[in-house]
Each structure stands twice: as structure tokens, then as C-alpha cells.
Design a protein around this motif. Structure first.
Motif, PDB file in Angstrom:
ATOM      1  N   ILE A  60       0.821  -1.216   0.000  1.00 29.44           N
ATOM      2  CA  ILE A  60       0.000   0.000   0.000  1.00 29.44           C
ATOM      3  C   ILE A  60       0.854   1.266   0.000  1.00 29.44           C
ATOM      4  CG2 ILE A  60      -1.830  -1.202   1.250  1.00 29.44           C
ATOM      5  CD1 ILE A  60      -1.031   0.392   3.732  1.00 29.44           C
ATOM      6  N   GLY A  61       2.166   1.114   0.149  1.00 31.36           N
ATOM      7  CA  GLY A  61       3.028   2.284   0.201  1.00 31.36           C
ATOM      8  C   GLY A  61       2.711   3.165   1.389  1.00 31.36           C
ATOM      9  N   ALA A  62       2.627   2.568   2.565  1.00 30.76           N
ATOM     10  CA  ALA A  62       2.204   3.290   3.765  1.00 30.76           C
ATOM     11  C   ALA A  62       3.159   4.431   4.094  1.00 30.76           C
ATOM     12  CB  ALA A  62       2.116   2.326   4.945  1.00 30.76           C
ATOM     13  N   GLU A  63       2.575   5.522   4.538  1.00 35.84           N
ATOM     14  CA  GLU A  63       3.359   6.676   4.974  1.00 35.84           C
ATOM     15  C   GLU A  63       3.406   6.781   6.497  1.00 35.84           C
ATOM     16  OE1 GLU A  63       1.846  10.138   3.067  1.00 35.84           O
ATOM     17  OE2 GLU A  63       2.274   9.416   1.046  1.00 35.84           O
ATOM     18  N   CYS A  64       2.638   5.943   7.174  1.00 36.08           N
ATOM     19  CA  CYS A  64       2.703   5.873   8.632  1.00 36.08           C
ATOM     20  C   CYS A  64       2.106   4.545   9.071  1.00 36.08           C
ATOM     21  CB  CYS A  64       1.971   7.044   9.298  1.00 36.08           C
ATOM     22  SG  CYS A  64       0.172   7.015   9.129  1.00 36.08           S
ATOM     23  N   ILE A  65       2.402   4.171  10.302  1.00 37.28           N
ATOM     24  CA  ILE A  65       1.881   2.941  10.895  1.00 37.28           C
ATOM     25  C   ILE A  65       1.179   3.301  12.195  1.00 37.28           C
ATOM     26  CG2 ILE A  65       2.440   0.657  11.822  1.00 37.28           C
ATOM     27  CD1 ILE A  65       4.959   0.666  10.133  1.00 37.28           C
ATOM     28  N   VAL A  66      -0.014   2.747  12.381  1.00 33.51           N
ATOM     29  CA  VAL A  66      -0.757   2.933  13.622  1.00 33.51           C
ATOM     30  C   VAL A  66      -1.026   1.553  14.210  1.00 33.51           C
ATOM     31  CG1 VAL A  66      -2.881   3.749  14.698  1.00 33.51           C
ATOM     32  CG2 VAL A  66      -1.826   5.076  12.861  1.00 33.51           C
ATOM     33  N   SER A  67      -0.593   1.332  15.445  1.00 38.95           N
ATOM     34  CA  SER A  67      -0.867   0.061  16.105  1.00 38.95           C
ATOM     35  C   SER A  67      -1.881   0.289  17.216  1.00 38.95           C
ATOM     36  CB  SER A  67       0.429  -0.538  16.678  1.00 38.95           C
ATOM     37  OG  SER A  67       1.095   0.384  17.522  1.00 38.95           O
ATOM     38  N   VAL A  68      -2.858  -0.613  17.283  1.00 39.76           N
ATOM     39  CA  VAL A  68      -3.941  -0.500  18.261  1.00 39.76           C
ATOM     40  C   VAL A  68      -4.008  -1.798  19.049  1.00 39.76           C
ATOM     41  CG1 VAL A  68      -6.402  -0.105  18.631  1.00 39.76           C
ATOM     42  CG2 VAL A  68      -5.229   1.022  16.726  1.00 39.76           C
TER      43      VAL A  68
END
Length: 207
Positions: free
Chosen positions: A149-157
């Protein structure tokens, strides 16, 4: 026959003399804290008062130490609502959300986080296959999705398992020399350039 019972008298308690409160020698107080400091009850004390925390009065010998902690922590009621503004200001476009089973989320933290990201104008892709005590397979699968997806950030929940997977994905994403979680085993083993590390936002829903 038994003799009369003897009732013993309780010994008188001795009053302990009041503890002497030693004042700190001059020069021990860190002037950055100001001339007075408040106790946990909001009562102002003079900076050299012995009742003040050792943090402000490092009168014990200390060895030199370096702490590098450039993270931003949001705590308390309503902290999650501030994530939207932070992500919007950072102008992220795509995000990988790393979490566990979405059915095991009675507080609704996962959908609330997703809404905050979407409202910030971010495209969100969810990796919800993290299990307790995750393995390198979880990390590799999340890394592949992050690259796709070409992520520009990561969010972990979630809890520590979700955050650990996200941290490893961050270290591997865009890393040309290390491609597996096994390559990061050890201390200070990440060889990725700091400029290549995308932001990681950790939303903790466990104690």
C-alpha cells in the motif's frame, strides 16, 4: 484447681520522637525547577526542603546517563480524539493499522481509531492478524502489506503484541539490507536510515 486468671496490662506505648528533617546542603537543587516546588497535594515548598522529590534535589552521587526518547505521549480521557489532528498536520496519505482480532474489541477502540484516521483524510488498510506472542510470520505478513500500500505511517492498536509487530515493520519497511524480523534480533541492530523510518503511532487499549 486452676488459680485465678491474671489479666496482663498492655505496656504503654512509647511516643517516638519526631523525625528530624534534614535540609539539603546548598547547591544541590537544580535551578531549572525554580525557587519553589509543589508537592503532590499542590502545597508549595522551598526548593531545598527535604520533603521535595529527589528529582529536584539530586544530592546522591549519580553516574552519567543518556536518554533518547523523542516520542510524544497522549494520556487521559479524550487522548484518542487528538490523533486525527496530529495525523492531518503530518499530511499522511496512507496508513497501515496493525491490530489483533477486531471482534475482541469491546470498547470499540479499533473502529474509533479508524474513523479518526479516515476523518484526517488518510487511506487506511488494516492488518488484524496479530496474536498474543507474535512470531516472525506476523511481522513479515504485515511488512508485505505495508509495502503493497506504500504506507506513509503505521498505527498500532491494542497491547504490546500489536505495538511490537508495528515497531518491527517500521524497522524493516524500506530497509534495503534487512528484510526479516530475524535480522533485527539483538540490541541496536536496525540498519535502516533514520530518514527512511516512517512515523509510528501507538494506541494502547490495554493496561
Amino acid at each position: 484447681p486452676l488459680g485465678p486468671a491474671v489479666v496482663g496490662r498492655r505496656p504503654r506505648s512509647r511516643r517516638q520522637p519526631p523525625r528530624a528533617v534534614a535540609r539539603q546542603p546548598p547547591g544541590d537543587h537544580d535551578e531549572a525547577f525554580g525557587p519553589t516546588l509543589n508537592s503532590v497535594f499542590g502545597e508549595p515548598y522551598e526548593a531545598n526542603d527535604a520533603r521535595i522529590s529527589h528529582t529536584a534535589r539530586p544530592h546522591h552521587p549519580m553516574t552519567a546517563a543518556t536518554f533518547f526518547a523523542p516520542s510524544l505521549s497522549l494520556l487521559g480521557v479524550g487522548a484518542l480524539r487528538r490523533l486525527e489532528g496530529i495525523v492531518r498536520d503530518a499530511k499522511h496519505k496512507t496508513c497501515l493499522l496493525v491490530t489483533g482480532d477486531r471482534l475482541n474489541d469491546p470498547a470499540g477502540v479499533i473502529p474509533a481509531t479508524t474513523r479518526a484516521l479516515v476523518d484526517a483524510g488518510v487511506r487506511v488498510e488494516v492488518f488484524d492478524e496479530v496474536e498474543q506472542n507474535p512470531t516472525t510470520q506476523h511481522v513479515d505478513a504485515a511488512r508485505i502489506m505495508c509495502e503493497e500500500i506504500g504506507a506513509e505511517c503505521i498505527v498500532s492498536v491494542g497491547g504490546g503484541s500489536c505495538h511490537d509487530v508495528a515497531k518491527l515493520v517500521r524497522g524493516l519497511y524500506g530497509n534495503e539490507t534487512q528484510t526479516s524480523a530475524r535480522d533485527l534480533s539483538g540490541v541496536d541492530m536496525c540498519r535502516s536510515s533514520p530518514s527512511a523510518l516512517i512515523p509510528h503511532y501507538a494506541v494502547s487499549s490495554t493496561a
